[in-house]
Design a protein around this motif. Sequence first.
Motif, mmCIF file in Angstrom:
data_model
loop_
_atom_site.group_PDB
_atom_site.id
_atom_site.type_symbol
_atom_site.label_atom_id
_atom_site.label_comp_id
_atom_site.label_asym_id
_atom_site.label_seq_id
_atom_site.Cartn_x
_atom_site.Cartn_y
_atom_site.Cartn_z
ATOM 1 N N GLY A 159 -3.354 -5.179 1.955
ATOM 2 C CA GLY A 159 -2.997 -3.796 1.675
ATOM 3 C C GLY A 159 -3.890 -3.236 0.588
ATOM 4 O O GLY A 159 -4.494 -3.981 -0.191
ATOM 5 N N SER A 160 -3.954 -1.911 0.526
ATOM 6 C CA SER A 160 -4.931 -1.294 -0.372
ATOM 7 C C SER A 160 -4.680 -1.652 -1.839
ATOM 8 O O SER A 160 -5.626 -1.857 -2.598
ATOM 9 N N LEU A 161 -3.412 -1.764 -2.257
ATOM 10 C CA LEU A 161 -3.163 -2.094 -3.667
ATOM 11 C C LEU A 161 -3.757 -3.464 -4.018
ATOM 12 O O LEU A 161 -4.246 -3.676 -5.131
ATOM 13 N N ILE B 206 7.268 -0.366 -5.708
ATOM 14 C CA ILE B 206 5.865 -0.761 -5.634
ATOM 15 C C ILE B 206 4.957 0.077 -4.743
ATOM 16 O O ILE B 206 3.745 -0.008 -4.876
ATOM 17 N N ALA B 207 5.491 0.890 -3.845
ATOM 18 C CA ALA B 207 4.592 1.609 -2.933
ATOM 19 C C ALA B 207 3.805 2.672 -3.703
ATOM 20 O O ALA B 207 4.252 3.182 -4.735
ATOM 21 N N ILE B 208 2.630 2.987 -3.190
ATOM 22 C CA ILE B 208 1.681 3.853 -3.908
ATOM 23 C C ILE B 208 2.304 5.167 -4.381
ATOM 24 O O ILE B 208 2.182 5.537 -5.554
ATOM 25 N N ASP B 209 2.987 5.877 -3.487
ATOM 26 C CA ASP B 209 3.526 7.182 -3.883
ATOM 27 C C ASP B 209 4.532 7.079 -5.032
ATOM 28 O O ASP B 209 4.603 7.961 -5.889
ATOM 29 N N GLY C 206 0.851 -1.187 0.000
ATOM 30 C CA GLY C 206 0.000 0.000 0.000
ATOM 31 C C GLY C 206 0.884 1.233 0.000
ATOM 32 O O GLY C 206 1.737 1.373 -0.856
ATOM 33 N N LYS C 207 0.656 2.122 0.982
ATOM 34 C CA LYS C 207 1.513 3.298 1.122
ATOM 35 C C LYS C 207 2.954 2.867 1.405
ATOM 36 O O LYS C 207 3.902 3.545 1.034
ATOM 37 N N GLY C 208 3.093 1.764 2.085
ATOM 38 C CA GLY C 208 4.409 1.178 2.314
ATOM 39 C C GLY C 208 4.325 -0.288 1.940
ATOM 40 O O GLY C 208 3.306 -0.756 1.427
ATOM 41 N N VAL C 209 5.413 -1.011 2.183
ATOM 42 C CA VAL C 209 5.429 -2.444 1.931
ATOM 43 C C VAL C 209 5.972 -3.104 3.196
ATOM 44 O O VAL C 209 7.002 -2.675 3.724
ATOM 45 N N GLY C 210 5.264 -4.102 3.687
ATOM 46 C CA GLY C 210 5.733 -4.750 4.901
ATOM 47 C C GLY C 210 5.293 -6.188 4.962
ATOM 48 O O GLY C 210 4.526 -6.668 4.116
#
Lengths: 388, 388
Positions: free
Chosen positions: A325-327, A262-265, A214-218
């Motif tokens: 995650g959102s993606l 890959i993160a959204i931003d 999503g905003k990050g990857v974890g």
Amino acid sequence: MRVKDQHFLKKQNQSLVLEYIIQNGPISRAEIAKHMAMSPTSASRIVASLQGEQLIKEVYLHTDEVGRKATYFMANEHSVIFVGIEIDVGVVRVGLMNLIGELIIVRSFQTETDHYDHVVEFIGQMVNDLIIEQHIGKDRIAGVCVGLPGLIDNEKGTVGFSAQFNWKNVPLKQMLEQKLDCEIFIDNELKLKALAEYVSSSLPYKNVVMLGFGKGVGSALITDGEIYRGTNNMSGEIGHMTLDPYGAYCTCGNFGCLQTYIAIDFLLDEASKSRPMDSIDELVAAYKKKEKWAVNILEKASTYAGLAIKNVVCAYNPDAVFLSGSLIEEYPDIAELVIEKHSNSTLFPESYSYELHVTQMKGLGVVKGAALSVQRKLIKNFNFKGGS
Amino acid sequence: MRVKDQHFLKKQNQSLVLEYIIQNGPISRAEIAKHMAMSPTSASRIVASLQGEQLIKEVYLHTDEVGRKATYFMANEHSVIFVGIEIDVGVVRVGLMNLIGELIIVRSFQTETDHYDHVVEFIGQMVNDLIIEQHIGKDRIAGVCVGLPGLIDNEKGTVGFSAQFNWKNVPLKQMLEQKLDCEIFIDNELKLKALAEYVSSSLPYKNVVMLGFGKGVGSALITDGEIYRGTNNMSGEIGHMTLDPYGAYCTCGNFGCLQTYIAIDFLLDEASKSRPMDSIDELVAAYKKKEKWAVNILEKASTYAGLAIKNVVCAYNPDAVFLSGSLIEEYPDIAELVIEKHSNSTLFPESYSYELHVTQMKGLGVVKGAALSVQRKLIKNFNFKGGS
């Protein structure tokens, strides 16, 4: 080092019998004794103590056609309530869970700002309103756990850093304890989501990984039923694994971190080179229309998300990997592409075998995991100070 | 699910007291009772049972100047022997460890071929010869553990695959049991090395990672004193983490695996483009002479080895990372360069903090870890069938 004494044994056995009754009730004293390899006397004693705490109750079931009744025991599901809370951008979700792990109610509240003072105030208000509305006495609240993204020191109860809210060193546990007069735990949201997935699964997984895109990857790992935390609860920060020491610059000061692929931003930055854009919706819409630039961006991102799956398999050797995650959860096209790209990699060692699923928690993962983490902690320690 | 009964409690407490005496003896009954929060009666009972098994012995120490003596207890270090074995290319190392974890003797034997039939035959011979030479009765051998590189199913006791020896699906445990009439365990060498480092450390680490750089690249994690295995004992296969989906082709069928940047054969392949070469010695010699091509190759490899350290920190959040493997242990220049390259990356999260060391096991890591793993397993289960 201390040897285990009778008191420890008693608490541990109360805990095991309670868990057994939660999972298997209604059940008779004799069955409890038999299945748990105890003497009938021990079973009776432990059952009586659980009844004394009102954690279990008697029920009478007909055992034959002439109407004789026998005494069975089952969890007194309303005796205690565990509260699970998720803090997300612009929204707080609150869930109440009963003793047997059922979510009674989940409610979402929009927050006006993400400032921690406001969010804490707001949570205090919402929880108190909700338990009044649900006619739940405060003494039945056994504990509260709050999940949020970021580096969360679950032992100290502080938020080290949360990029989503721009919080740094916030003593969240302490602040919430002043608003809500009960035991508060805080934790990283992905770790709680992994716990929820693990507990909800009908399969007896030994090691489960939850990946978040999503905003990050974890990532988060559940092993032998417990969250693997690492030394400071910061395990699984795979978004900052370096793939290319000369790759794109990352917010952390290094180059080529996984999240820069890959993160959204980062995706929006790339997409904006083709067309001004501030939502993944637009990128996915262009992808669906087969616009070449959008296909290129998502193909590349999905290739890297696919290899992130392989990389956590190499590190943790799990029996199941869940994607979230959102993606993934908001864009089925992306989820599908990630799984397809991942399937292109050969497995080495060949003997690795694991299941790959998209999470089915439907936005409830963090709330559920938070409430479950309180339930499990308190059952394990046999500590229900709130339970009457 | 079974509740814990008195028998369980007894074994567990015997195990805890034995461990305490091993670590703290000579110690009096009263001190044992005090430090382990037991009644004097319980302490006496457990001490007597350990004496009965000949695992501890009485010693008499002067307690005052007039020569009065008091009874103390310490481990009977010679009561049982744990055997640790390493199978390496062309060599087998055998170590004998006593109850208190001291290696009594370690001996290396050259093997003629690496075929498993030969190696098993050879180990049987060497162990039997060694214990006769050391005047150790067979009944004192409590167990044997063998460590080797590759995918080792420690539960089934089989070697799934070992690239170093080209072994596939070898039932090593079973084969060795036919040669050595005692309990055999087998395990991955890096996991055992990590255990040895963890146990040998004077610091109370919670999570320790051992990285190995050599013919392959791998990692092993010790968490809360136990080896993290994953589902099939294949955790930590970081050599096959993908860094670049369009990178160099790897033996596993994928592109751009971490090991393609740093493993010995890949480095020799690269070096051979400048000059025919079949040993890292020649590459390092050229590097020391500052030959540009050799500097380039090792700078690049060390950059990737440095980011491998960062990547395991992100995945596991350990409090200490140890570097091992022939590239590190035999070539201090490479070790130095790897640490320098690693120090160039910023830490994110900033709050990550961990120690970085080169292992000091000096080639004894696997033998020591193997023997320790038997010791710990048998003390934990309080099972010394071989101990007289």
